[in-house]
Design a protein around this motif. Sequence first.
Motif, mmCIF file in Angstrom:
data_model
loop_
_atom_site.group_PDB
_atom_site.id
_atom_site.type_symbol
_atom_site.label_atom_id
_atom_site.label_comp_id
_atom_site.label_asym_id
_atom_site.label_seq_id
_atom_site.Cartn_x
_atom_site.Cartn_y
_atom_site.Cartn_z
ATOM 1 N N TRP A 1 0.858 -1.188 0.000
ATOM 2 C CA TRP A 1 0.000 0.000 0.000
ATOM 3 C C TRP A 1 0.887 1.229 0.000
ATOM 4 O O TRP A 1 1.874 1.283 0.737
ATOM 5 C CB TRP A 1 -0.890 -0.009 1.237
ATOM 6 C CG TRP A 1 -1.867 1.119 1.289
ATOM 7 C CD1 TRP A 1 -1.782 2.251 2.056
ATOM 8 C CD2 TRP A 1 -3.071 1.245 0.530
ATOM 9 N NE1 TRP A 1 -2.863 3.069 1.831
ATOM 10 C CE2 TRP A 1 -3.670 2.474 0.891
ATOM 11 C CE3 TRP A 1 -3.700 0.438 -0.429
ATOM 12 C CZ2 TRP A 1 -4.867 2.914 0.330
ATOM 13 C CZ3 TRP A 1 -4.894 0.883 -0.981
ATOM 14 C CH2 TRP A 1 -5.465 2.099 -0.602
ATOM 15 N N PRO A 2 0.571 2.258 -0.834
ATOM 16 C CA PRO A 2 1.403 3.466 -0.866
ATOM 17 C C PRO A 2 1.464 4.144 0.503
ATOM 18 O O PRO A 2 0.434 4.391 1.129
ATOM 19 C CB PRO A 2 0.691 4.350 -1.900
ATOM 20 C CG PRO A 2 -0.090 3.410 -2.748
ATOM 21 C CD PRO A 2 -0.521 2.312 -1.824
ATOM 22 N N GLU A 3 2.668 4.440 0.944
ATOM 23 C CA GLU A 3 2.852 5.081 2.241
ATOM 24 C C GLU A 3 2.178 6.441 2.284
ATOM 25 O O GLU A 3 1.770 6.914 3.345
ATOM 26 C CB GLU A 3 4.353 5.209 2.528
ATOM 27 C CG GLU A 3 4.692 5.681 3.917
ATOM 28 C CD GLU A 3 6.189 5.743 4.144
ATOM 29 O OE1 GLU A 3 6.609 5.620 5.303
ATOM 30 O OE2 GLU A 3 6.938 5.925 3.162
ATOM 31 N N SER A 4 2.031 7.090 1.128
ATOM 32 C CA SER A 4 1.485 8.444 1.075
ATOM 33 C C SER A 4 -0.039 8.480 1.184
ATOM 34 O O SER A 4 -0.623 9.558 1.308
ATOM 35 C CB SER A 4 1.906 9.116 -0.237
ATOM 36 O OG SER A 4 1.412 8.378 -1.350
ATOM 37 N N LEU A 5 -0.716 7.329 1.130
ATOM 38 C CA LEU A 5 -2.180 7.299 1.132
ATOM 39 C C LEU A 5 -2.704 6.720 2.447
ATOM 40 O O LEU A 5 -2.064 5.857 3.042
ATOM 41 C CB LEU A 5 -2.690 6.464 -0.050
ATOM 42 C CG LEU A 5 -2.314 6.979 -1.435
ATOM 43 C CD1 LEU A 5 -2.854 6.052 -2.516
ATOM 44 C CD2 LEU A 5 -2.842 8.389 -1.653
ATOM 45 N N PRO A 6 -3.875 7.186 2.902
ATOM 46 C CA PRO A 6 -4.418 6.694 4.181
ATOM 47 C C PRO A 6 -4.790 5.223 4.103
ATOM 48 O O PRO A 6 -5.483 4.792 3.177
ATOM 49 C CB PRO A 6 -5.651 7.572 4.403
ATOM 50 C CG PRO A 6 -6.029 8.060 3.037
ATOM 51 C CD PRO A 6 -4.744 8.210 2.278
ATOM 52 N N ALA B 1 -8.584 3.360 3.897
ATOM 53 C CA ALA B 1 -9.329 2.920 2.710
ATOM 54 C C ALA B 1 -9.374 1.401 2.622
ATOM 55 O O ALA B 1 -10.361 0.822 2.148
ATOM 56 C CB ALA B 1 -8.697 3.502 1.449
ATOM 57 N N ILE C 1 -7.655 -0.227 -4.663
ATOM 58 C CA ILE C 1 -7.855 -0.711 -3.290
ATOM 59 C C ILE C 1 -8.118 -2.202 -3.441
ATOM 60 O O ILE C 1 -9.201 -2.611 -3.847
ATOM 61 C CB ILE C 1 -9.018 0.010 -2.600
ATOM 62 C CG1 ILE C 1 -8.787 1.523 -2.629
ATOM 63 C CG2 ILE C 1 -9.169 -0.467 -1.163
ATOM 64 C CD1 ILE C 1 -9.957 2.343 -2.115
ATOM 65 N N GLU D 1 -7.564 1.367 -12.552
ATOM 66 C CA GLU D 1 -7.280 2.331 -11.485
ATOM 67 C C GLU D 1 -6.623 3.580 -12.061
ATOM 68 O O GLU D 1 -5.645 3.487 -12.795
ATOM 69 C CB GLU D 1 -6.350 1.681 -10.454
ATOM 70 C CG GLU D 1 -5.817 2.601 -9.382
ATOM 71 C CD GLU D 1 -6.920 3.298 -8.595
ATOM 72 O OE1 GLU D 1 -6.858 4.537 -8.484
ATOM 73 O OE2 GLU D 1 -7.850 2.607 -8.120
ATOM 74 N N ASN E 1 -5.170 6.045 -10.282
ATOM 75 C CA ASN E 1 -4.074 6.519 -9.447
ATOM 76 C C ASN E 1 -2.819 5.699 -9.738
ATOM 77 O O ASN E 1 -2.798 4.487 -9.538
ATOM 78 C CB ASN E 1 -4.468 6.402 -7.970
ATOM 79 C CG ASN E 1 -3.411 6.946 -7.030
ATOM 80 O OD1 ASN E 1 -2.303 6.418 -6.964
ATOM 81 N ND2 ASN E 1 -3.752 7.990 -6.296
ATOM 82 N N GLU F 1 0.095 5.542 -8.227
ATOM 83 C CA GLU F 1 0.699 4.894 -7.057
ATOM 84 C C GLU F 1 -0.002 3.583 -6.730
ATOM 85 O O GLU F 1 0.638 2.574 -6.404
ATOM 86 C CB GLU F 1 0.637 5.827 -5.846
ATOM 87 C CG GLU F 1 1.697 6.901 -5.813
ATOM 88 C CD GLU F 1 1.679 7.612 -4.471
ATOM 89 O OE1 GLU F 1 2.605 7.392 -3.682
ATOM 90 O OE2 GLU F 1 0.727 8.370 -4.234
ATOM 91 N N LEU F 2 -1.313 3.589 -6.836
ATOM 92 C CA LEU F 2 -2.062 2.376 -6.547
ATOM 93 C C LEU F 2 -1.827 1.315 -7.620
ATOM 94 O O LEU F 2 -1.814 0.117 -7.323
ATOM 95 C CB LEU F 2 -3.554 2.685 -6.407
ATOM 96 C CG LEU F 2 -3.945 3.454 -5.148
ATOM 97 C CD1 LEU F 2 -5.419 3.829 -5.167
ATOM 98 C CD2 LEU F 2 -3.623 2.644 -3.899
#
Length: 227
Positions: free
Chosen positions: A19-24, A27, A66, A84, A86, A88-89
């Motif tokens: 999971w990208p470190e920059s995203l919460p 989710a 996700i 997707e 995004n 990063e995802l």
Amino acid sequence: MHNVNGFLSVQAAKFSLFWPESLPISALEVELNEVFFDDSASTTRYESEQMKVREGDRVIDLYGGIPVFSAYALSKGAHVLAIEPNRELCHALCYSFHEEIVAGRLTVLHGRVGVDKAAQQPTRSQQELPLQHGSGEAPIYSFDELFSRKITSAVSLLRINSVELAMTCLESADTTLQTQKPKLAIRMRKGESIDLVLTLLEKMGVSYSIQQQDYETFSTAMLTPKP
């Protein structure tokens, strides 16, 4: 959890994911609650006979960055196209499911699906291909274009994570709905209604039965094509 090149290695239910470190990470928790009944992940909302994911099924997961549902479908032996916007995802999906990608069981497409309202026609980057992750702005594909461009060849279940996205996607899926007749799983956020989707499907000349599952903060509409 530990960090690998800016991605967190996390355990979500029985799945090991990046999971990208920059995203919460919250989710992922929302997605877990939609796919599974409880924290044990022993039972899933996709076990009814009408909506069950089976080995060999062709599943399209819109906004599949996700990755809980894609992970579940792959664990059942399905082939998955995860779409997707995004980047990063998209990269995280490639880290999470490298073996499945190599085996040809998962395709990750950087893009959006729907109709460009300004142009009133499907648009996309002519250079964008169904690579394992894209670059630049996410191109827009019509849903039917996924088949005409041979990004995928079939769909038995289409999962969409909001009514708004479902409306945009299904407007560009006329041929697919008529010929493939996929099952539809549409998550409804609080205040959304599936009636808009049912009205659109009726206008498009396709008929679906509905089984709605209600939870505390969202609902999921399970739609199956009528004979």
